[in-house]
Design an enzyme around this catalytic site. Structure first.
Site, PDB file in Angstrom:
ATOM      1  N   HIS A 274       0.829  -1.198   0.000  1.00  0.00           N
ATOM      2  CA  HIS A 274       0.000   0.000   0.000  1.00  0.00           C
ATOM      3  C   HIS A 274       0.870   1.256   0.000  1.00  0.00           C
ATOM      4  CE1 HIS A 274      -3.875  -2.031   1.669  1.00  0.00           C
ATOM      5  NE2 HIS A 274      -3.391  -2.624   0.588  1.00  0.00           N
TER       6      HIS A 274
ATOM      7  N   GLU B 225       0.737   3.970   1.790  1.00  0.00           N
ATOM      8  CA  GLU B 225       1.166   4.416   3.120  1.00  0.00           C
ATOM      9  C   GLU B 225       2.313   3.552   3.632  1.00  0.00           C
ATOM     10  OE1 GLU B 225      -3.325   5.028   2.641  1.00  0.00           O
ATOM     11  OE2 GLU B 225      -1.911   3.404   2.266  1.00  0.00           O
TER      12      GLU B 225
ATOM     13  N   CYS C  93      -6.290   1.784   5.379  1.00  0.00           N
ATOM     14  CA  CYS C  93      -6.913   0.542   5.825  1.00  0.00           C
ATOM     15  C   CYS C  93      -6.420   0.190   7.235  1.00  0.00           C
ATOM     16  CB  CYS C  93      -6.570  -0.581   4.852  1.00  0.00           C
ATOM     17  SG  CYS C  93      -4.823  -1.064   4.891  1.00  0.00           S
TER      18      CYS C  93
ATOM     19  N   CYS D  90      -2.445  -0.241   7.333  1.00  0.00           N
ATOM     20  CA  CYS D  90      -1.728   1.030   7.201  1.00  0.00           C
ATOM     21  C   CYS D  90      -1.961   1.917   8.424  1.00  0.00           C
ATOM     22  CB  CYS D  90      -2.130   1.736   5.918  1.00  0.00           C
ATOM     23  SG  CYS D  90      -1.563   0.850   4.443  1.00  0.00           S
TER      24      CYS D  90
END
Length: 169
Positions: free
Chosen positions: A77, A79, A105, A108
């Site tokens: 991801h 992040e 999410c 993260c």
């Protein structure tokens, strides 16, 4: 232009490098009003890109419901990539602010909390598809010292970036 919109515009530019079939997400980490790291979602360095068939979850989208199957997804991801890149180059993130084009999410959020990020600003909302987990998600995000905050601004590429396909998360 206020600071949040300034950094969010940079996150929107970063997401253009995303190589995922699903959402295109960009993240920027700022400490003491300086960008210390950026990240976008895609496969790890040296692995075939998602858009080229490198990720089974993304390649076989019909097999996995939205927001499930992350245990077999090899994409990182945005992040996470921003946090990892900061660590890789020796940039401390404690006390920093994260700007992401998508509300982070669970994973993260946990990684950002553990790294001592003080607040997150996001452009597009993300909600877990299982309502029974939403309360726990909100609780987790409520522990950021300076909160998790939505930035209200125009996103001319929002449809592309958020892949309105229900299988695209």
């Amino acid at each position: 232009m206020d600071r949040e919109k300034y950094y969010m515009n940079i996150a929107m530019a970063v997401r253009k490098n995303a190589n995922c079939h699903g959402r295109k997400v960009g993240a920027v980490i700022v400490r003491e009003n300086r960008i210390i790291s950026t990240g976008y979602n895609g496969t790890p360095e040296g692995i075939t890109n998602c858009i080229d068939g490198g990720c089974v979850r993304c390649r076989d989208r019909h097999t996995y419901k939205a927001s499930v199957g992350y245990d077999v997804c090899i994409c990182v991801h945005a992040e996470q990539n921003a946090l990892i890149t900061a660590a890789r180059f020796g940039n401390a993130v404690d006390g920093s602010i994260m700007y992401s084009t998508l509300r982070p999410c669970f994973d993260c959020t946990k990684a950002s909390l553990q790294a001592k990020v003080t607040s997150i600003y996001y452009l597009h909302d993300w909600q877990h598809p299982m309502e029974e987990l939403q309360e726990q998600y909100e609780l987790l995000q409520s522990t950021f010292i300076e909160g998790v905050n939505k930035v209200d601004m125009e996103d001319s590429e929002g449809d592309w970036a958020n892949a309105k396909n229900p299988k695209a998360s």
